[in-house]
Write an enzyme that holds these catalytic residues in place. Structure first.
Site, PDB file in Angstrom:
ATOM      1  N   ARG A 154     -41.663 -55.690 -16.472  1.00  0.00           N
ATOM      2  CA  ARG A 154     -41.223 -57.240 -17.011  1.00  0.00           C
ATOM      3  C   ARG A 154     -41.872 -56.603 -19.359  1.00  0.00           C
ATOM      4  O   ARG A 154     -41.225 -57.659 -20.056  1.00  0.00           O
ATOM      5  CB  ARG A 154     -42.717 -58.068 -16.519  1.00  0.00           C
ATOM      6  CG  ARG A 154     -41.768 -59.534 -17.080  1.00  0.00           C
ATOM      7  CD  ARG A 154     -42.468 -60.582 -16.388  1.00  0.00           C
ATOM      8  NE  ARG A 154     -42.176 -61.896 -17.006  1.00  0.00           N
ATOM      9  CZ  ARG A 154     -42.563 -63.252 -16.734  1.00  0.00           C
ATOM     10  NH1 ARG A 154     -42.836 -63.685 -15.128  1.00  0.00           N
ATOM     11  NH2 ARG A 154     -41.902 -64.164 -17.916  1.00  0.00           N
TER      12      ARG A 154
ATOM     13  N   HIS B 143     -44.806 -59.780 -33.756  1.00  0.00           N
ATOM     14  CA  HIS B 143     -45.910 -60.508 -33.765  1.00  0.00           C
ATOM     15  C   HIS B 143     -47.055 -60.212 -34.987  1.00  0.00           C
ATOM     16  O   HIS B 143     -47.539 -60.883 -35.817  1.00  0.00           O
ATOM     17  CB  HIS B 143     -47.596 -59.700 -32.102  1.00  0.00           C
ATOM     18  CG  HIS B 143     -49.148 -60.344 -32.014  1.00  0.00           C
ATOM     19  ND1 HIS B 143     -48.893 -61.674 -31.942  1.00  0.00           N
ATOM     20  CD2 HIS B 143     -49.274 -59.048 -32.549  1.00  0.00           C
ATOM     21  CE1 HIS B 143     -49.849 -61.222 -32.125  1.00  0.00           C
ATOM     22  NE2 HIS B 143     -50.657 -60.873 -32.974  1.00  0.00           N
TER      23      HIS B 143
ATOM     24  N   ARG C 252     -54.568 -79.425  -8.829  1.00  0.00           N
ATOM     25  CA  ARG C 252     -54.357 -77.619  -8.093  1.00  0.00           C
ATOM     26  C   ARG C 252     -52.362 -77.628  -8.111  1.00  0.00           C
ATOM     27  O   ARG C 252     -52.646 -76.235  -7.364  1.00  0.00           O
ATOM     28  CB  ARG C 252     -55.462 -77.594  -7.109  1.00  0.00           C
ATOM     29  CG  ARG C 252     -56.025 -78.087  -7.053  1.00  0.00           C
ATOM     30  CD  ARG C 252     -57.350 -77.234  -6.469  1.00  0.00           C
ATOM     31  NE  ARG C 252     -58.801 -76.997  -5.877  1.00  0.00           N
ATOM     32  CZ  ARG C 252     -59.260 -77.776  -5.280  1.00  0.00           C
ATOM     33  NH1 ARG C 252     -58.612 -78.579  -4.338  1.00  0.00           N
ATOM     34  NH2 ARG C 252     -60.287 -78.454  -5.631  1.00  0.00           N
TER      35      ARG C 252
ATOM     36  N   HIS D   3     -40.186 -66.859 -34.397  1.00  0.00           N
ATOM     37  CA  HIS D   3     -40.728 -66.129 -33.409  1.00  0.00           C
ATOM     38  C   HIS D   3     -39.338 -65.393 -33.027  1.00  0.00           C
ATOM     39  O   HIS D   3     -39.446 -63.837 -33.239  1.00  0.00           O
ATOM     40  CB  HIS D   3     -40.992 -66.862 -31.545  1.00  0.00           C
ATOM     41  CG  HIS D   3     -41.160 -65.588 -30.824  1.00  0.00           C
ATOM     42  ND1 HIS D   3     -42.173 -64.918 -30.835  1.00  0.00           N
ATOM     43  CD2 HIS D   3     -40.827 -65.466 -30.249  1.00  0.00           C
ATOM     44  CE1 HIS D   3     -41.988 -64.248 -29.527  1.00  0.00           C
ATOM     45  NE2 HIS D   3     -41.199 -64.550 -29.362  1.00  0.00           N
TER      46      HIS D   3
ATOM     47  N   GLU E 106     -33.497 -63.003 -29.640  1.00  0.00           N
ATOM     48  CA  GLU E 106     -33.259 -62.601 -27.492  1.00  0.00           C
ATOM     49  C   GLU E 106     -32.347 -62.991 -26.982  1.00  0.00           C
ATOM     50  O   GLU E 106     -32.125 -61.875 -25.778  1.00  0.00           O
ATOM     51  CB  GLU E 106     -34.607 -64.323 -27.171  1.00  0.00           C
ATOM     52  CG  GLU E 106     -35.574 -63.923 -27.931  1.00  0.00           C
ATOM     53  CD  GLU E 106     -36.859 -63.476 -27.477  1.00  0.00           C
ATOM     54  OE1 GLU E 106     -36.667 -62.616 -26.859  1.00  0.00           O
ATOM     55  OE2 GLU E 106     -37.904 -63.851 -27.907  1.00  0.00           O
TER      56      GLU E 106
ATOM     57  N   ASN F 295     -40.528 -57.502 -23.739  1.00  0.00           N
ATOM     58  CA  ASN F 295     -41.317 -57.527 -25.140  1.00  0.00           C
ATOM     59  C   ASN F 295     -41.159 -56.816 -26.066  1.00  0.00           C
ATOM     60  O   ASN F 295     -41.692 -56.358 -27.307  1.00  0.00           O
ATOM     61  CB  ASN F 295     -42.640 -56.870 -24.751  1.00  0.00           C
ATOM     62  CG  ASN F 295     -43.334 -58.091 -24.271  1.00  0.00           C
ATOM     63  OD1 ASN F 295     -42.916 -59.466 -23.843  1.00  0.00           O
ATOM     64  ND2 ASN F 295     -44.863 -57.391 -23.396  1.00  0.00           N
TER      65      ASN F 295
ATOM     66  N   LYS G 140     -43.902 -67.612 -16.838  1.00  0.00           N
ATOM     67  CA  LYS G 140     -44.961 -68.080 -17.747  1.00  0.00           C
ATOM     68  C   LYS G 140     -45.673 -69.468 -18.874  1.00  0.00           C
ATOM     69  O   LYS G 140     -44.370 -69.432 -19.512  1.00  0.00           O
ATOM     70  CB  LYS G 140     -44.369 -67.126 -19.144  1.00  0.00           C
ATOM     71  CG  LYS G 140     -44.953 -65.333 -18.660  1.00  0.00           C
ATOM     72  CD  LYS G 140     -44.656 -64.696 -19.100  1.00  0.00           C
ATOM     73  CE  LYS G 140     -45.420 -62.895 -19.419  1.00  0.00           C
ATOM     74  NZ  LYS G 140     -45.001 -61.984 -20.660  1.00  0.00           N
TER      75      LYS G 140
ATOM     76  N   HIS H 191     -41.517 -56.800 -29.795  1.00  0.00           N
ATOM     77  CA  HIS H 191     -42.813 -58.247 -29.831  1.00  0.00           C
ATOM     78  C   HIS H 191     -43.731 -57.574 -30.289  1.00  0.00           C
ATOM     79  O   HIS H 191     -44.857 -58.206 -31.077  1.00  0.00           O
ATOM     80  CB  HIS H 191     -42.987 -58.894 -28.271  1.00  0.00           C
ATOM     81  CG  HIS H 191     -41.913 -59.562 -28.173  1.00  0.00           C
ATOM     82  ND1 HIS H 191     -40.613 -59.025 -27.971  1.00  0.00           N
ATOM     83  CD2 HIS H 191     -41.750 -61.172 -27.710  1.00  0.00           C
ATOM     84  CE1 HIS H 191     -39.819 -60.802 -27.672  1.00  0.00           C
ATOM     85  NE2 HIS H 191     -41.134 -61.320 -27.250  1.00  0.00           N
TER      86      HIS H 191
ATOM     87  N   GLU I  67     -45.919 -59.231 -15.247  1.00  0.00           N
ATOM     88  CA  GLU I  67     -45.970 -58.220 -15.729  1.00  0.00           C
ATOM     89  C   GLU I  67     -47.347 -56.740 -16.013  1.00  0.00           C
ATOM     90  O   GLU I  67     -47.455 -56.036 -16.788  1.00  0.00           O
ATOM     91  CB  GLU I  67     -46.149 -58.101 -17.428  1.00  0.00           C
ATOM     92  CG  GLU I  67     -45.805 -58.282 -18.475  1.00  0.00           C
ATOM     93  CD  GLU I  67     -45.767 -59.030 -19.910  1.00  0.00           C
ATOM     94  OE1 GLU I  67     -45.249 -59.797 -20.126  1.00  0.00           O
ATOM     95  OE2 GLU I  67     -46.676 -58.149 -20.662  1.00  0.00           O
TER      96      GLU I  67
ATOM     97  N   LYS J  29     -32.694 -61.462 -17.252  1.00  0.00           N
ATOM     98  CA  LYS J  29     -34.336 -61.945 -17.404  1.00  0.00           C
ATOM     99  C   LYS J  29     -34.381 -61.799 -16.023  1.00  0.00           C
ATOM    100  O   LYS J  29     -35.810 -61.672 -15.297  1.00  0.00           O
ATOM    101  CB  LYS J  29     -34.361 -63.325 -17.488  1.00  0.00           C
ATOM    102  CG  LYS J  29     -35.895 -63.957 -17.551  1.00  0.00           C
ATOM    103  CD  LYS J  29     -36.363 -63.682 -18.809  1.00  0.00           C
ATOM    104  CE  LYS J  29     -38.267 -64.261 -18.570  1.00  0.00           C
ATOM    105  NZ  LYS J  29     -38.836 -64.726 -20.481  1.00  0.00           N
TER     106      LYS J  29
HETATM  107  N1  GLY Z   1     -41.287 -63.668 -22.202  1.00  0.00           N
HETATM  108  C1  GLY Z   1     -41.277 -62.799 -21.978  1.00  0.00           C
HETATM  109  C2  GLY Z   1     -41.586 -62.786 -20.424  1.00  0.00           C
HETATM  110  O1  GLY Z   1     -41.237 -63.302 -19.816  1.00  0.00           O
HETATM  111  O2  GLY Z   1     -41.761 -61.824 -19.741  1.00  0.00           O
END
Ligand code: GLY
Length: 383
Positions: A252, A263, A132, A277, A196, A256, A154, A259, A248, A238
């Site tokens: 946040r 994408h 858990r 990417h 990035e 993107n 993430k 993106h 997000e 970041k």
């Molecule tokens: N890679 C985008 C984020 O971490 O929100």
């Protein structure tokens, strides 16, 4: 773990990610893999340890990491998965979690993710569900992982319906970004990760973008001081954005930038080596600025500056820079509609009012989007 109390031999920077009870440090510098044991013990205490990595990274860095962890309280044998995106699936998740459980990990076991974005995502997700939830440390070895995926919590594996659709928010307890690891990265991967880095300048830091325009060539050629500065400033950006909006709900989404477009091109090329990417993000950022200029939001000169900079470092900035294909606007828009960034059935775009002035919108006129893609594809066909 290393017991000598001499000072750590390499200077490093520390960027805090201020998330209250879940706060952690990002350490950026050289020699961090070789001294990981010391950094971990000093911050998180002596803990039972486990390591997840991939076969490529293991060849380059696992011995150094394991040597630094010698003497750890209890050490699970390293779990080495195949290199590549295919490892981000249920089968590998199961393998990693079952190996941890077989090795009788405890709630206090710390999982170390040594590798690029795939390993960070897979190991982070495994850490979030094993018993858990156990703590984990990110030791990112690619530029993309150092400036983006290792920070912010993430974690994910891929679904057969799309990338990163199964996962969790699970913050690491520490990130150790060893700049020296970038020396062994293929040039193409380094450039893809650089997209990035440029993103942070474009989002809200025009002076950083100008700094990159002056320094990108030397940075990419191998200047470690510049690499360290770029990774540190990217992590500061970041960290600030994640601290403001961990899940997000709001700002946040600025991360993107590029993106939604990216994408679509990645999906069309099968998320493989045809278009990495970061390369897709570079093209996406150029298109986002082009669209912003067409809509009268962004000075055309800024859109040109973005394109010129990406081109100067060897990243794609137009459809014509990609491997020729039968590109279709409808198909690209269809991919965008299946992106997980769709909200209330509306496409979310990050557009720009100029360099360092990105903003989030769901109000992109479909005709303008279609015209931009049609024109870009037509220009590519004329080349
Ligand atoms: N890679 C985008 C984020 O971490 O929100």
């Amino acid at each position: 773990m290393a017991s000598s109390r001499t000072a750590l031999p390499h200077a490093h920077d520390v960027v805090p990610v201020e998330l209250g009870a879940r706060r952690y440090d990002i350490v950026v510098g050289e020699g961090l893999i070789a001294h990981a044991g010391r950094h971990i013990t000093e911050r998180l205490g002596p803990r039972p340890l486990a390591v997840v990595t991939d076969a490529n990274v293991a060849r380059l860095h696992l011995d150094a990491l394991m040597a630094s962890l010698a003497g750890a309280k209890q050490m699970v044998p390293p779990i080495v998965v195949e290199a590549g995106e295919a490892s981000k699936d249920f089968a590998y998740l199961e393998r990693v979690v079952e190996r941890l459980i077989e090795a009788r990990i405890e709630r206090s076991t710390l999982l170390i993710a040594l590798g690029g974005g795939v390993i960070g995502d897979l190991a982070g997700f495994a850490a979030s569900v094993a018993l858990r939830g156990i703590d984990f440390v990110q030791v990112p070895t690619t530029l993309l992982a150092q400036v983006d995926s290792s920070v912010g919590g993430k974690t994910a594996i891929n679904s057969r319906h799309g990338k990163n659709l199964i996962g969790s928010f699970h913050q690491p307890r520490l990130v150790l970004s060893d700049i020296g690891a970038l020396d062994s990265l293929p040039g193409r991967e380094l450039r893809a990760g650089y997209a990035e880095v440029a993103k942070y300048g474009l989002i809200d830091d025009a002076p950083f973008f100008a700094w990159l325009e002056r320094n990108a060539a030397s940075l990419l050629a191998g200047d470690r001081a510049l690499r360290r500065e770029a990774v540190m400033r990217s992590c500061q950006s970041k960290a600030r954005i994640v601290a403001a909006d961990e899940r997000e709900a709001d700002v946040r989404a600025l991360l993107n930038l590029g993106h939604t477009f990216g994408h679509a091109f990645e999906a069309e090329t099968g998320f493989g080596s045809e278009l990495l990417h970061g390369e897709a993000v570079a093209l996406g950022m150029a298109l986002a600025h082009d669209l912003s200029a067409r809509l009268g939001l962004c000075p055309p000169d800024d859109a040109t500056r973005v394109k010129n900079h990406l081109k100067s470092v060897g990243l794609p900035s137009t459809v014509g820079d990609l491997r020729p294909r039968d590109w279709r606007t409808d198909r690209l828009i269809e991919h965008m509609a299946h992106d997980k960034k769709v909200k209330d059935g509306r496409l979310t775009f990050i557009l720009s009012r100029g360099i360092g002035r990105a903003f989030i919108t769901t109000d992109v006129p479909i005709d303008a989007l279609r015209a931009l893609l049609d024109d870009s594809i037509a220009a590519a066909a004329r080349r």
